[in-house]
Design an enzyme around this catalytic site. Structure first.
Site, PDB file in Angstrom:
ATOM      1  N   ASP A   1      27.265  -7.473 -16.124  1.00 25.37           N
ATOM      2  CA  ASP A   1      28.364  -6.625 -16.768  1.00 25.37           C
ATOM      3  C   ASP A   1      29.795  -6.356 -15.754  1.00 25.37           C
ATOM      4  OD1 ASP A   1      28.118  -8.619 -19.562  1.00 25.37           O
ATOM      5  OD2 ASP A   1      26.957  -7.223 -19.964  1.00 25.37           O
ATOM      6  N   LEU A   2      30.547  -5.662 -15.166  1.00 26.22           N
ATOM      7  CA  LEU A   2      31.085  -5.028 -14.626  1.00 26.22           C
ATOM      8  C   LEU A   2      31.325  -3.955 -14.750  1.00 26.22           C
ATOM      9  CD1 LEU A   2      32.446  -5.234 -11.373  1.00 26.22           C
ATOM     10  CD2 LEU A   2      34.286  -5.515 -11.983  1.00 26.22           C
ATOM     11  N   ASP A   3      30.363  -2.809 -14.037  1.00 23.00           N
ATOM     12  CA  ASP A   3      30.283  -1.010 -13.794  1.00 23.00           C
ATOM     13  C   ASP A   3      30.094  -1.000 -15.287  1.00 23.00           C
ATOM     14  OD1 ASP A   3      31.757  -0.745 -11.539  1.00 23.00           O
ATOM     15  OD2 ASP A   3      33.818  -1.366 -12.515  1.00 23.00           O
ATOM     16  N   GLN A   4      29.647  -1.419 -16.116  1.00 21.65           N
ATOM     17  CA  GLN A   4      28.819  -0.878 -16.964  1.00 21.65           C
ATOM     18  C   GLN A   4      27.195  -1.234 -17.842  1.00 21.65           C
ATOM     19  OE1 GLN A   4      31.018  -1.556 -20.165  1.00 21.65           O
ATOM     20  NE2 GLN A   4      32.874  -1.493 -18.336  1.00 21.65           N
TER      21      GLN A   4
END
Length: 276
Positions: A218-221
């Site tokens: 999950d991008l940048d999560q």
């Protein structure tokens, strides 16, 4: 280590260490009421124990099973192998190289991989292998396949994205779960795309910051390791915001990497416990 919280964990672990003549030099605990989970980090003088690392691991396993622990033990004198991924921005990479060169970061930088070639001279000055792997339009997977090959070749234990402006494939994120550290500005999701600092300036923000976190699919999560902010005002121009932002990015990445290298981070779900 971490496990479901209950009475007697600290006593049990401390007694085990004492029974084997272990000298505790640091002990940290945290109980999370919401999840009912317990976290612990101990530092033990290795030369005080009557067990070596392998014997300690085998002997402690019965306690770990009894308390359903997720745990590990490492030799802090053995430097972790890290591989740094970069693009064209130099500030985070240069800062890590300086801290490593000066002995501030205890690790072995096995290689630097970049999708631009402009950082080669800086890296090779430190006698570190530099690999330039361009990203082809319409065929990014070829780039990532070569990256994966190099990570395996260098036996990377930690991967640092030092302003690496590519999104890692999900398979690579899963393969190196809990081992990939990223840094980015904290304007997301308000200011996305190109020139976020300029966008923030036009919006008149009063705080700029940076976030260091573990990379997930999950991008940048991913779980956050470290964050910091810098206050700005109408007196600062766009270039001031970029300069201050880079400073925050450097220090936050260095702190997060240090916590990771010293095994001070416990990941729990999408959160972290940091024994700083």
């Amino acid at each position: 280590m971490s496990c479901p919280d209950k009475v007697g964990i600290v006593a049990k672990v401390s007694q085990f260490i004492s029974d084997h003549k272990g000298w505790l030099t640091e002990a940290s605990y945290h109980s999370e009421a919401d999840s009912g989970w317990f976290f612990m980090r101990n530092e033990i003088r290795a030369d005080s124990l009557d067990l070596n690392l392998q014997q300690f691991t085998a002997a402690f396993e019965s306690i770990a099973r009894e308390y359903q622990m997720r745990w590990f033990i490492t030799d802090s004198t053995a430097p972790k192998k890290i591989v740094i991924l970069a693009s064209h921005a130099s500030h985070c990479l240069a800062d890590i190289l300086y801290r490593w060169h000066s002995g501030e970061l205890h690790c072995e930088i096995a290689a630097v991989i970049a999708n631009h070639d402009n950082l080669r001279s800086m890296v090779e000055w430190h006698d570190i292998p530099f690999h330039y792997i361009p990203v082809e339009k319409g065929n990014k997977q070829r780039h990532f396949d070569q990256v994966e090959t190099l990570l395996s070749k260098y036996q990377a234990q930690t991967i640092v994205l030092a302003r690496y402006m590519q999104i890692l494939p999900s398979a690579l994120c899963q393969q190196y779960q809990g081992q990939v550290i990223n840094i980015h500005h904290s304007f997301l999701p308000s200011f996305v795309g190109a020139n976020p600092y300029y966008q923030a300036y036009d919006r008149g923000v009063k705080l700029i910051g940076a976030t260091c976190h573990y990379v997930t699919a999950d991008l940048d999560q991913g779980p956050i390791i470290e964050q910091d902010v810098e206050r700005v005002s109408h007196r600062h121009n766009k270039d001031d915001l970029v300069r201050l932002g880079r400073d925050v990015e450097k220090i936050v990445l260095a702190r997060g990497l240090r916590y990771h290298l010293e095994d001070r981070v416990v990941i729990h779900g999408n959160k972290t416990v940091i024994f700083d």
